[in-house]
Design an enzyme around this catalytic site. Structure first.
Site, PDB file in Angstrom:
ATOM      1  N   ASP A   1      -0.667  -0.647  -4.552  1.00  0.00           N
ATOM      2  CA  ASP A   1      -2.113  -0.127  -4.054  1.00  0.00           C
ATOM      3  C   ASP A   1      -2.146   1.233  -3.839  1.00  0.00           C
ATOM      4  O   ASP A   1      -1.689   1.582  -2.509  1.00  0.00           O
ATOM      5  CB  ASP A   1      -2.954  -1.136  -3.161  1.00  0.00           C
ATOM      6  CG  ASP A   1      -4.364  -0.714  -3.254  1.00  0.00           C
ATOM      7  OD1 ASP A   1      -4.843   0.319  -3.718  1.00  0.00           O
ATOM      8  OD2 ASP A   1      -4.893  -1.286  -2.409  1.00  0.00           O
TER       9      ASP A   1
ATOM     10  N   LYS B   1       0.820  -1.181  -0.041  1.00  0.00           N
ATOM     11  CA  LYS B   1      -0.058  -0.058  -0.042  1.00  0.00           C
ATOM     12  C   LYS B   1       0.971   1.359  -0.147  1.00  0.00           C
ATOM     13  O   LYS B   1       1.863   1.394   0.879  1.00  0.00           O
ATOM     14  CB  LYS B   1      -0.725  -0.087   1.296  1.00  0.00           C
ATOM     15  CG  LYS B   1      -2.072  -1.053   1.169  1.00  0.00           C
ATOM     16  CD  LYS B   1      -3.075  -0.898   2.402  1.00  0.00           C
ATOM     17  CE  LYS B   1      -4.233  -1.857   2.126  1.00  0.00           C
ATOM     18  NZ  LYS B   1      -5.169  -1.351   0.870  1.00  0.00           N
TER      19      LYS B   1
ATOM     20  N   GLU C   1      -2.989  -0.597  -8.163  1.00  0.00           N
ATOM     21  CA  GLU C   1      -4.439  -0.506  -8.025  1.00  0.00           C
ATOM     22  C   GLU C   1      -4.699   1.026  -7.809  1.00  0.00           C
ATOM     23  O   GLU C   1      -4.174   1.640  -7.140  1.00  0.00           O
ATOM     24  CB  GLU C   1      -4.719  -1.430  -6.779  1.00  0.00           C
ATOM     25  CG  GLU C   1      -4.610  -2.707  -6.838  1.00  0.00           C
ATOM     26  CD  GLU C   1      -5.004  -3.507  -5.335  1.00  0.00           C
ATOM     27  OE1 GLU C   1      -5.861  -3.205  -4.843  1.00  0.00           O
ATOM     28  OE2 GLU C   1      -4.439  -4.421  -5.376  1.00  0.00           O
TER      29      GLU C   1
ATOM     30  N   LYS D   1     -14.142  -7.768  -4.401  1.00  0.00           N
ATOM     31  CA  LYS D   1     -14.391  -7.539  -3.160  1.00  0.00           C
ATOM     32  C   LYS D   1     -15.753  -7.917  -2.903  1.00  0.00           C
ATOM     33  O   LYS D   1     -16.750  -6.992  -2.821  1.00  0.00           O
ATOM     34  CB  LYS D   1     -14.012  -6.361  -2.364  1.00  0.00           C
ATOM     35  CG  LYS D   1     -12.345  -6.267  -2.717  1.00  0.00           C
ATOM     36  CD  LYS D   1     -11.987  -4.972  -1.882  1.00  0.00           C
ATOM     37  CE  LYS D   1     -10.395  -4.622  -1.879  1.00  0.00           C
ATOM     38  NZ  LYS D   1      -9.875  -3.517  -1.494  1.00  0.00           N
TER      39      LYS D   1
ATOM     40  N   ASP E   1     -10.225  -1.002  -8.435  1.00  0.00           N
ATOM     41  CA  ASP E   1     -10.932  -1.367  -7.256  1.00  0.00           C
ATOM     42  C   ASP E   1     -11.910  -0.712  -6.519  1.00  0.00           C
ATOM     43  O   ASP E   1     -13.038  -0.980  -6.946  1.00  0.00           O
ATOM     44  CB  ASP E   1      -9.570  -1.392  -6.156  1.00  0.00           C
ATOM     45  CG  ASP E   1      -9.912  -2.022  -4.828  1.00  0.00           C
ATOM     46  OD1 ASP E   1     -11.073  -2.386  -4.387  1.00  0.00           O
ATOM     47  OD2 ASP E   1      -9.070  -1.841  -4.025  1.00  0.00           O
TER      48      ASP E   1
END
Length: 364
Positions: A194, A164, A220, A272, A245
């Site tokens: 991400d 991240k 992402e 997700k 995402d």
């Protein structure tokens, strides 16, 4: 026979301060839906509704009230459940405004139909015969915290890492990636990043070019969701494959999904179930992605082991999987004990081990 539904509010506590682009997380609330026959309450289907603050479409003040009303309404219907009528019940019972409730009820129904054995999709994974490849997630934080996580994941045998980014100085993030690439080639360690929408459209391409030096698998959501023209431009010219995402959240109709993917034309989509409305909606995204030659992978969204188990079993119905984002089960001090285990960058289900769900069975 009378089917009853209720729920238990359960607060999960992180083992560390988990940094995200929306702040630092120390705990996360989930609502565990239970479906059972009032004459045989020992057979209980479980599903998890876990909206993420600041991200989920159903992160709203009246969430618990609406969930409570749905459980009460369901309990008055005198329903019989079969595999064929689960989609019908979901469509007519739950508004698409509540994607995490759709996921929770859908998986609770499927679990109930399997005899309350936490068997959501009957496949090799659920019988302990097929491990799923997963990525090792490196949370945002200061440089030393992120370095520690990287070392832990490498020592644990992961060959795909997802970092991240967007929380610390960009140059420090580049330095962290450089330190990995100095030790491991792209053939040895796959790197994903991400950004959680951290880049502005004006700076995004420059930063993507800087990141491309490290031969990343993907990035992402480089810019905030909802900027479709700018995202389409980036996907068309980025030196790094782009995965959508947050961009997928709120697109519940099949035609709307198709229009979004056609317009932006990303290289990947990330699915997700808690954020997208459950497994049936993920099926639609996957069908469209396959038709449009877009890659995909499935990721958990900070669920407990109840939700993670359902997502993992669902994912395992597909073949030829790249590493998935299913390594979140070890995040919490008080997660439910389950047969899910991580071993050398794979998620395993050990059916000889039992679930520990006493708090749910007791209604605590």
């Amino acid at each position: 026979m009378a089917l009853v539904s209720d729920y238990l509010k359960y607060t999960l506590h992180f083992r560390f301060e988990a940094g995200t682009s929306r702040g630092v997380l120390t705990e996360k609330t989930s609502y565990i839906v239970r479906i059972y026959d009032s004459e045989n309450p020992a057979v209980m289907g479980l599903g998890e509704c876990g909206p993420l603050p600041g991200l989920s479409a159903d992160d709203r003040p009246d969430f618990e009230q609406r969930l409570s009303e749905l459980c009460q309404y369901f309990s008055k219907l005198d329903l019989q459940l079969f595999s064929w009528n689960v989609p019908i019940v979901l469509n007519q019972l739950i508004s698409q405004e509540f994607p995490s409730i759709l996921f929770g009820f859908e998986t609770a129904m499927l679990d109930y139909l399997s005899g309350g054995q936490r068997l959501i999709v009957d496949n090799e994974f659920a019988h302990g015969k097929r491990p799923l490849p997963i990525n090792g997630l490196i949370w945002m934080g200061d440089r030393e915290f992120m370095k520690r996580q990287i070392e832990e994941k490498l020592q644990a045998g992961y060959t795909t890492l997802k970092l991240k980014i967007g929380a610390i100085d960009f140059q420090q993030e580049l330095d962290l990636l450089a330190s990995i690439r100095e030790r491991f080639s792209p053939e040895q360690i796959t790197l994903r990043v991400d950004a959680n929408g951290a880049f502005s459209p004006a700076e995004a391409m420059h930063k993507l070019e800087k990141l491309a030096v490290f031969q990343l698998h993907s990035i992402e959501q480089p810019i905030r969701a909802g900027q479709h023209e700018q995202m389409a431009e980036l996907c068309g010219h980025s030196p790094i494959p782009i995965a959508l995402d947050e961009e997928l959240i709120g697109h519940m109709e099949y035609v709307d999904k198709f229009k979004l993917l056609k317009k932006i034309s990303p290289q990947f989509v990330i699915l997700k179930p808690t954020l997208l409305g459950g497994l049936r909606h993920c099926d639609e995204w996957i069908e469209l992605a396959n038709r449009l030659n877009i890659g995909w992978w499935v990721t958990s969204a900070l669920e407990s082991n109840i939700g993670l188990n359902a997502i993992a079993q669902y994912t395992a119905k597909f073949r030829h999987l790249i590493p998935q984002g299913l390594g979140t089960g070890q995040l919490y001090h008080n997660n439910f004990q389950s047969p899910l285990h991580i071993d050398h960058g794979t998620l395993l289900y050990r059916p000889d081990e039992s679930w520990a769900l006493e708090a749910l069975a007791a209604g605590q």
